[in-house]
Design an enzyme around this catalytic site. Structure first.
Site, PDB file in Angstrom:
ATOM      1  CB  CYS A 264      -0.918   0.004   1.217  1.00  0.00           C
ATOM      2  SG  CYS A 264      -2.283  -1.172   1.125  1.00  0.00           S
ATOM      3  CB  ALA A 265       3.430   2.239  -2.475  1.00  0.00           C
ATOM      4  N   GLY A 268       4.671   7.079  -1.100  1.00  0.00           N
ATOM      5  CA  GLY A 268       6.018   6.532  -1.207  1.00  0.00           C
ATOM      6  C   GLY A 268       6.995   6.896  -0.111  1.00  0.00           C
ATOM      7  N   GLY A 269       6.517   7.301   1.059  1.00  0.00           N
ATOM      8  CA  GLY A 269       7.437   7.620   2.150  1.00  0.00           C
ATOM      9  C   GLY A 269       8.280   6.414   2.546  1.00  0.00           C
ATOM     10  CE  LYS A 270       5.269   3.325   7.026  1.00  0.00           C
ATOM     11  NZ  LYS A 270       4.384   4.478   6.717  1.00  0.00           N
ATOM     12  CG  ASP A 288      -1.821   3.154  -3.365  1.00  0.00           C
ATOM     13  OD1 ASP A 288      -1.385   3.115  -2.198  1.00  0.00           O
ATOM     14  OD2 ASP A 288      -2.895   3.684  -3.673  1.00  0.00           O
ATOM     15  CG  ASP A 315      -9.141  -2.667  -4.412  1.00  0.00           C
ATOM     16  OD1 ASP A 315      -8.679  -3.025  -3.306  1.00  0.00           O
ATOM     17  OD2 ASP A 315     -10.265  -2.160  -4.552  1.00  0.00           O
ATOM     18  CG  ASP A 334       1.968   1.972   6.150  1.00  0.00           C
ATOM     19  OD1 ASP A 334       1.858   1.747   7.367  1.00  0.00           O
ATOM     20  OD2 ASP A 334       1.954   3.111   5.672  1.00  0.00           O
ATOM     21  CB  CYS A 387      -0.624   5.603  11.408  1.00  0.00           C
ATOM     22  SG  CYS A 387      -1.925   5.873  10.196  1.00  0.00           S
TER      23      CYS A 387
END
Length: 451
Positions: A264-265, A268-270, A288, A315, A334, A387
């Site tokens: 679940c990019a 793209g932080g991770k 994604d 999906d 994530d 999160c």
């Protein structure tokens, strides 16, 4: 589009009421429509939007006290005008009361029936003189209602936390969440070091603080220009990423040469963090369901100098076709979640009714995990992160997954991690951060191995 920060703030608050959109998306849209604000007005706009959302329950209690019309009968546009005016009166010392009242009356004149301006004017003037005399629920007889009112949180969430942490710790948690968070960034070690990055930012920020747990993180206080205007950002020396989110990649432990799936990019932080940990050697598939997000991700990878990322629109409600995207040494999910661990950055999350239904998130998270199992190499690991620190999205997800796939176990050997991060891992092998304990976002992360 207006260039008035108060009108712009009112527009955002009204849009959040009318549409089931996130605060970030709503703010992005108003700028796409042509909102242009000076640096000073931009600061006021953000202070008003985030401040009203952060303190909405307390503001509403005061409005309800001084209004002859019950608060649930007040037109939403008028209610948001009152919230904006009252927030300035109570929380913004540099704005005179007369300016807060008069600008609110002007908002009412331009967007409501003629008689409303008198209602707004009378209520705000009365409240400005007497709001400190408003009575709150008794902290002894009804501590949950007291915390909900004085700290400005929904009752259901305070009740949930009080049951888990106790009253005093819940107060600490609410106080920490109500603080305006520092901007935290992650050094792109493909291009520079934390030390060189800090040196390059000295002239643009008041204070730079090295993060306690992440070896690549810096927190910035008093930044004097927008992030995209910083030369270090243009040069790809960092990504904006909270410290808790940075810890997830260290848990994943991607190594140079590996095949990695970021399932679940998002933006793209991770993805960027994993690429730098892999020294830009190997292959990352960023998946994604949003083409728009993946297009933004590709631009950011180019800025960072990352060349090992391929994107794939899919999906996860449907298991990916193994013939199209192969198998992986590391998979990171994530997962979409309630976001109740990042309320300090997204105060609108407090008031979203959908957040109450944690079971809905839980079932989707388990479904997504199940969609990924067949993509894992025999020696690979599947990392789950959210999160949120709510048990339904944390331990209960892992428990149900392990019941469904008994060959998997939670990894509990983290010899490669630095000591500060190791200290955040609980006895069950899961990383869990809490805002009031660790001074960062609330995150949960577990690494699953197939034995």
């Amino acid at each position: 589009m207006t260039n008035n920060p108060r009108k712009a703030a009112l527009y955002v608050l009204n849009e959040l009421y009318k549409n089931n959109q996130t605060l970030d998306n709503t703010i992005d849209k108003i700028f796409q429509k042509g909102l242009e604000l000076s640096k000073k007005d931009m600061a006021l706009f953000h202070a008003l939007v985030y401040g009203v959302l952060r303190w909405r329950a307390r503001l509403d209690l005061i409005i309800d006290h001084f209004s002859k019309t019950r608060i649930n009968k007040i037109n939403p546009n008028v209610l948001n005008i009152l919230r904006l005016g009252l927030f300035q009166i109570i929380f913004m010392d540099r704005i005179p009361v007369s300016a807060a009242v008069n600008t609110s009356v002007e908002l009412a004149k331009s967007s409501s029936a003629p008689w409303i301006k008198g209602f707004v004017n009378g209520l705000l003037r009365n409240a400005s003189q007497n709001y400190e005399n408003v009575s709150y629920p008794s902290p002894d007889k009804d501590p949950v209602s007291y915390i909900a009112a004085i700290k400005s949180f929904p009752q259901w969430l305070v009740k949930r936390w009080a049951g888990r942490f106790g009253i005093e710790e819940t107060k600490e948690l609410c106080d920490e969440i109500n603080k305006i968070p520092l901007l935290t960034i992650r050094t792109n070690t493909l291009k520079t070091t934390p030390g060189r990055l800090a040196d390059s930012l000295q002239q643009d920020t008041g204070e730079i603080i090295l993060t306690k747990f992440s070896p690549q993180g810096l927190s910035l206080k008093g930044l004097d220009k927008p992030v995209p205007e910083l030369q270090a950002y243009k040069d790809g020396w960092f990504q904006v990423q909270d410290e808790a989110a940075q810890l997830v990649t260290h848990m994943v432990n991607p190594l140079p040469g590996m095949a990695v799936l970021d399932a679940c990019a998002g933006l793209g932080g991770k993805t960027g963090h994993m690429a730098q940990q892999m020294k830009n050697i190997g292959q990352i598939t960023a998946l994604d369901n949003s083409l728009e997000k993946l297009n933004s991700l590709k631009k950011d990878m180019a800025r960072l100098g990352v060349s090992i990322v391929n994107t794939y629109v899919h999906d996860l409600s449907i298991p990916p076709d193994i013939n199209q995207i192969k198998t992986f040494d590391r998979i990171l999910l994530d997962a979409p979640c309630s976001g109740l661990g990042v309320i300090s950055r997204n105060p609108d999350t407090k008031w979203a009714e959908s957040k109450k239904n944690l079971t809905r998130y839980q079932q989707r998270q388990i479904k997504f995990l199940s969609s990924l199992v067949h993509l894992l190499k025999p020696s690979g690991t599947l990392t789950y992160s959210v999160c949120s620190t709510e048990p339904e999205e944390n331990e209960m997800v892992i428990k149900e997954f392990l019941n469904k796939y008994p060959a998997f176990k939670i990894k509990n050997n983290y010899s490669t991690l630095c000591e500060p991060i190791k200290n955040l891992i609980n006895t069950k092998g899961c990383l869990k951060t809490l805002p009031h304990k660790n001074k960062m976002d609330g995150f949960f992360c577990a690494v699953l191995q197939n034995h």
